[in-house]
Design a protein around this motif. Structure first.
Motif: not given
Length: 338
Positions: A62-63, A66, A70, A86, A89-90, A151, A155, A158, A207
């Motif tokens: 997932s990292g 992303l 992104r 981001l 989404r968070s 998450y 995020i 992020s 990430f």
């Protein structure tokens, strides 16, 4: 520097590999949440108690994804644009996680007394205001969608990591992540409530990898095919051997003889080094070996995997958080019905 169009086919193919792996990890998580062992899936899932779990791979991918979607793909767009996506989404994940906690708690109150209701629901029953406050402040979790909380938190931070990565400060991101990881013993939370402090290292490592994915793949292709094959085979071998050793030590008690007792003794002596909440260095290192060894296998046989299991792995991997949310309801009611 390679031409801008050179990495595109590789990048696309790599993402397909990630989706296949994430779909597999999600299925393993679902089976482990059902916890109807022993069954035929036990040898594949490890029943969620091996020295590394599929959840770590799920967060790492997932990292990475992303960081690609992104980070890398929006690198020529304003930082505010990527940051806005981001933060949005968070917020979505935060609201979803709170709604699920409230919903599952209300269901538990209604079904209280049934053997299949998950333990640990909020008390006293009927205290709506207390429930909302504790759920909204993440002091209370309930249900089968705990990952959404992590998450939402990861995020949210992020965009700040992305800002540093755009400045070329990838080392600063990792140093900050390691510093937070070191703070785990200072946490007053216990069990999975403290996981964000340690598990953020997996997510933000991914990430950073995702943001630099083109550079990493270009660097990888500078090696000769023979060298790449040797490295991949070594990772695969290390993954298989250490996974077998983990199975033997964790499930050695099933042998029920002197060898089983010896394996169990060794397991109890070293299991602290692989604590799932703390994520000690041995577990992190072993997790890296398992992940990249498994990545190499799936990458090497990607066409076969897609042909045989792509029908379920790809849609699961491409829509992982939606599937994860749905499985929370499936697991909740499956325990009640079964």
């Amino acid at each position: 520097m390679p031409t801008s169009d050179a990495p595109i086919p590789k990048q696309s193919s790599r993402i397909a590999t990630f989706d296949l792996l994430r779909g597999y990890f999600l299925i393993v998580i679902l089976c482990n949440h059902l916890n109807l062992y022993p069954n035929l899936f036990g040898p594949v899932t490890g029943e969620g108690i091996l020295y590394v779990s599929s959840a770590e791979g799920f967060f790492l991918i997932s990292g990475i994804v992303l960081g690609i979607v992104r980070g890398q793909k929006l690198v020529h767009r304003p930082w505010r644009e990527a940051a806005g996506k981001l933060f949005k989404r968070s917020a979505q994940l935060y609201i979803t996680s709170i709604v699920l906690v409230l919903l599952f708690t209300l269901l538990a109150w209604v079904l209280a007394g049934h053997d299949g209701v998950k333990y640990g629901y909020y008390t006293p029953r009927g205290d709506i205001l207390g429930l909302i406050w504790n759920a909204a402040t993440y002091q209370y979790l309930y249900g089968w969608a705990d990952f959404l909380r992590q998450y939402a938190i990861f995020i949210f931070f992020s965009p700040f990591a992305l800002f540093l990565l755009r400045k070329g400060q990838w080392a600063a991101v990792l140093i900050a992540s390691v510093a937070v990881w070191f703070c785990f013993p200072l946490s007053t939370a216990t069990g999975y409530m403290s996981q964000p402090i340690s598990w953020q290292f997996i997510f933000f490592s991914g990430f950073v990898i995702g943001f630099h994915w083109d550079h990493i793949t270009s660097w990888w292709r500078h090696f000769s095919p023979r060298t790449r094959a040797a490295i991949g085979a070594s990772l695969c071998t290390a993954f298989v051997l250490t996974a077998l050793a983990s199975f033997a030590l964790v499930f050695g008690h099933y042998l029920g003889n002197t060898m089983g007792d010896s394996l169990t003794t060794i397991h109890h002596q070293i299991e602290w080094m692989f604590d799932k909440d703390r994520l000690p260095i041995p577990r992190l290192l072993l997790g890296a070996v398992w992940f990249w060894g498994l990545f190499w296998i799936v990458r090497r046989f990607e066409r076969w995997v897609i042909k045989r299991m792509g029908w379920i792995l790809q849609p699961f991997g491409e829509n992982s958080l939606y599937v994860y949310t749905i499985q929370a309801f499936v697991i909740f009611f499956a325990h009640i019905l079964l």
